[in-house]
Design a protein around this motif. Structure first.
Motif, mmCIF file in Angstrom:
data_model
loop_
_atom_site.group_PDB
_atom_site.id
_atom_site.type_symbol
_atom_site.label_atom_id
_atom_site.label_comp_id
_atom_site.label_asym_id
_atom_site.label_seq_id
_atom_site.Cartn_x
_atom_site.Cartn_y
_atom_site.Cartn_z
ATOM 1 N N ALA A 187 109.660 19.434 50.185
ATOM 2 C CA ALA A 187 108.399 19.028 50.811
ATOM 3 C C ALA A 187 107.843 17.768 50.157
ATOM 4 C CB ALA A 187 107.390 20.173 50.713
ATOM 5 N N LEU A 213 105.013 15.984 52.174
ATOM 6 C CA LEU A 213 104.343 17.069 52.879
ATOM 7 C C LEU A 213 103.726 18.015 51.869
ATOM 8 C CD1 LEU A 213 107.134 17.970 55.498
ATOM 9 C CD2 LEU A 213 105.142 16.513 55.883
ATOM 10 N N SER A 214 102.652 18.661 52.251
ATOM 11 C CA SER A 214 102.059 19.683 51.392
ATOM 12 C C SER A 214 102.665 21.036 51.748
ATOM 13 C CB SER A 214 100.538 19.732 51.591
ATOM 14 O OG SER A 214 100.218 20.128 52.917
ATOM 15 N N LEU A 215 102.998 21.794 50.726
ATOM 16 C CA LEU A 215 103.539 23.139 50.922
ATOM 17 C C LEU A 215 102.679 24.095 50.110
ATOM 18 C CD1 LEU A 215 105.637 25.157 51.954
ATOM 19 C CD2 LEU A 215 107.106 24.506 50.026
ATOM 20 N N GLY A 248 101.651 19.232 56.686
ATOM 21 C CA GLY A 248 102.142 20.188 55.703
ATOM 22 C C GLY A 248 102.465 21.536 56.305
ATOM 23 N N ASP A 263 102.930 25.125 60.570
ATOM 24 C CA ASP A 263 103.329 23.750 60.252
ATOM 25 C C ASP A 263 102.635 22.807 61.218
ATOM 26 O OD1 ASP A 263 105.090 22.926 62.600
ATOM 27 O OD2 ASP A 263 106.171 24.725 61.966
#
Length: 720
Positions: free
Chosen positions: A443, A448-450, A485, A511
């Motif tokens: 991520a 991306l935020s996870l 994210g 998502d």
């Protein structure tokens, strides 16, 4: 003689020789079941007639002699029929021409002698017959002679046909091809002894069976014909010489019609056998019509003839229904046999596939595991910008091949039907934390935020299968999300009915990816389905969601998906809550390096994996000892006292990682008695592995494992 041969009728129904033989065998088997009762009933009927005549009537001496002869003759025929029938089936394995010849010669001689003796006795009694009955007595003597000539003729021609069939079967074992040649050389033999449907000849053992059943059938046919002739003679005698004895006539007719009616259910299995029983009476009633002058008796005779023809009609339909039932039974038996063979083949194929999957899971994942470890170790070396870029490409390719391999093997294992869930209380927080740590690097690389929302909920499920489901959902979410994210959350479901004892929770993966249309949502769980409009470079094989669907069915969990085009998707599954824990372990991300200075023992029979593990662990600051066998592992443990033991589950020969752990624990060294200090690295994704290793309770990680995931788990173990 073909007209009285019931076996000839099989050519209308049997599609080949084998089916004809099997139909005959089944028909004979049915007769064998009913024959004792049928013969006993026939004897009982004859005794009733005999006793009734002696009790109710004051018979003359001649009448008594004739009744005694009739009863003795009747009983002897039944005894011969039963004895010969039993002898033939007892000798079925070693049936030969001489044996059959003796039996049919005995029958032939018996009927010739009886015919001659009976004729002599009747002629000797003629002087004592009143003049008014003399014409009738002569007619009965002629009927006696005619009936016995017919019986002797049937016996002779039956033997000729059986002899021809028996001669076509070699007494010594020969090849099937020689049998076929021997039969085909005697064209007349084949045509006379076997139905035309048997032109595709039977093998030796089947011909022997056919001969047994065919001989038994002919014995029954001859004896039944003789019994029918006796009852016809009794009717003729009653209506021509004893018509004034109405009791005798009524009793005889009642017994005869009862016998003929009851024989439909037993002898009509062979329609010609039933015809042989009833046809002499038809002949005799026809003679009575021409003999008597009383109109009432003529009407009675015609009515009886109509009744007899109705009996033959019903017997024929019983015979046809019996043939159809046997054909259906044989067809079903054949289908069941084919199904059993196919089932065995499928089971063998399934077993071979399982064995292949076990070998493939281990042998294919091993080099992929080593490759990922080598690449990770190479990252920490001095590389220029071009080399670093090439290494990144290699790492991306390695991750793609690893994901595809995992998908194929997991999907194959699922499709094999051998994946069985093992339910246990499962801490959702631990599973989600572990997955977030595993996918955080992927991520981060895509910016991306996870995130996940911590929870203290426990569910009743299979932890391994749930982890695989969430892993596929998170992997898909990262793959098809370009900005924004992914969020993993758990929510309790409220229950309105007090009768519901279980509480449930919904685990969701949100998502902000490309989303799906309504048409795509209908196919999203199909195997090998991919969104064509997505232009991502690594779409996988389209098996991830198919695996998710299959595993949720095994877990009996509800799976749902909501999605809007260009706005994202939400995949959710519902699981039962089994309890809550306020002490759920939560591993926060930490920069503390607990691995530095730790001693780690690695056990694996693959030299490449050992080298890659040693290289990577040493770059992480660990002292590493690598061995390939259980014996070396115990020796190394005693010498170096490692803090952590990493072992492959499947080692050389019959050794396993569980054996390694048990052997080390049996050394009674105090430094490593904590079960969580053992890690098993395995390519086996079967949930049964957790049951197998329950005694040692290790941490189980599946190959090929991402190096960062391995590091994270080692950090947790070292932190303890």
């Amino acid at each position: 003689m073909k007209l009285i041969d019931d076996i000839e009728a099989l050519r209308q129904y049997a599609q080949n020789a084998l089916e004809a033989e099997r139909i005959l065998a089944e028909k004979t088997s049915l007769i064998r079941q009913h024959l004792p009762l049928s013969l006993a009933g026939t004897i009982f009927s004859s005794l009733c007639f005999f006793v009734t005549m002696f009790i109710t009537l004051d018979l003359e001496t001649n009448q008594k002699i004739l009744n005694i002869i009739w009863l003795a003759y009747h009983t002897t025929i039944i005894a011969i029929c039963w004895a010969f029938w039993q002898h033939i089936f007892k000798k079925s394995d070693a049936l030969d021409t001489q044996f059959l010849k003796r039996r049919f010669a005995t029958l032939l001689i018996f009927f010739i002698i009886i015919s001659c003796l009976g004729t002599i006795v009747f002629i000797r009694l003629l002087p004592n017959v009143p003049v008014a009955e003399l014409r009738a007595a002569k007619m009965l003597i002629m009927a006696w002679i005619f009936f016995h000539i017919t019986i002797i003729g049937v016996c002779w021609f039956s033997w000729r046909k059986i002899k021809t069939l028996a001669n076509s079967i070699p007494l010594n074992p020969v090849s099937s091809s020689n049998i076929f040649v021997a039969i085909s050389n005697d064209k007349s033999a084949t045509e006379s002894s076997l139905p035309s449907s048997l032109s595709t000849h039977l093998p030796n053992n089947r011909l022997s069976d056919y001969l047994t059943h065919y001989s038994a059938y002919n014995i029954l046919l001859i004896c039944t014909l003789a019994i029918g002739c006796l009852w016809a003679m009794a009717i003729g005698k009653a209506f021509t010489t004893n018509l004034h004895n109405t009791t005798q006539v009524i009793v005889l007719m009642g017994l005869q019609f009862g016998l003929f009616g009851g024989a439909i259910s037993s002898l009509a299995v062979f329609w010609r056998v039933y015809i042989a029983l009833i046809l002499p009476s038809v002949f005799m009633w026809g003679l009575i019509i021409f003999y008597v002058d009383d109109t009432r008796l003529i009407i009675l005779a015609v009515a009886v003839l109509v009744l007899l023809f109705f009996n033959m009609f019903f017997a024929k339909h019983a015979w046809l229904n019996n043939l159809r039932a046997i054909s259906i039974y044989l067809e079903n038996t054949n289908l069941v046999s084919q199904l059993q063979v196919k089932t065995q083949q499928v089971e063998k194929a399934s077993l071979a596939r399982i064995q292949f999957l076990a070998a493939a899971s281990h042998d294919l994942r091993q080099p992929v595991q080593a490759l990922s470890l080598f690449i990770e170790a190479l990252k920490d070396t001095n590389l220029d910008s071009q080399q670093a870029q090439i290494l990144n490409y290699a790492n991306s390719a390695s991750q793609s091949s690893s994901e595809m391999l995992n998908s194929i093997l997991d999907y194959a294992h699922l499709e094999s039907g051998q994946m069985t869930p093992h339910f246990a209380p499962t801490n959702l927080n631990d599973i989600m934390q572990s997955l977030v740590n595993e996918f955080s690097i992927q991520a981060h690389n895509k910016q991306l935020s996870l995130r996940f929302r911590p929870t203290n909920i426990w569910v009743m499920t299979d932890p391994t299968m749930l982890s695989l489901i969430l892993r596929n959902l998170i992997s898909n979410a990262i793959r098809y999300t370009q900005k924004g994210g992914i969020l993993i959350g758990v929510r309790k479901l409220s229950t309105q009915s007090p009768s519901i004892l279980l509480n449930y929770c919904r685990i969701s993966v949100w998502d902000t990816g490309s989303g799906m249309t309504a048409g795509e949502l209908e196919r999203v769980f199909d195997s090998f389905y991919q969104l064509e409009r997505n232009n991502t470079t690594n779409q996988g094989l389209g098996l991830g969601l198919a695996i998710v669907k299959g595993m949720t069915k095994l877990l009996k969990a509800d799976l749902s998906v909501e999605s809007k085009l260009n706005q994202g998707s939400q995949f959710s599954l519902v699981l039962p809550i089994c309890g809550e824990s306020n002490n759920a372990m939560s591993f926060e991300h930490t920069e503390t390096d607990y691995l530095a200075g730790k001693t780690i023992l690695v056990v694996d029979d693959d030299n490449m994996v050992l080298k890659s593990m040693q290289l990577l662990l040493e770059m992480w600051g660990c002292q590493t000892i690598v061995v390939q066998t259980l014996e070396d592992a115990v020796t190394a443990f005693k010498t170096h006292q490692p803090d952590i033991v990493i072992t492959d589950f499947r080692l050389a020969g019959t050794e396993t990682g569980e054996d390694v752990i048990i052997a080390i624990q049996n050394t009674n060294k105090p430094s490593i008695l904590v079960s969580k200090s053992f890690i098993i690295l395995t390519a086996n994704t079967s949930p049964e592995l957790f049951i197998t290793t329950r005694a040692v309770n290790p941490i189980i990680l599946h190959k090929p494992i991402d190096p960062m995931t391995l590091r994270h788990n080692l950090q947790q173990v070292a932190a303890r």
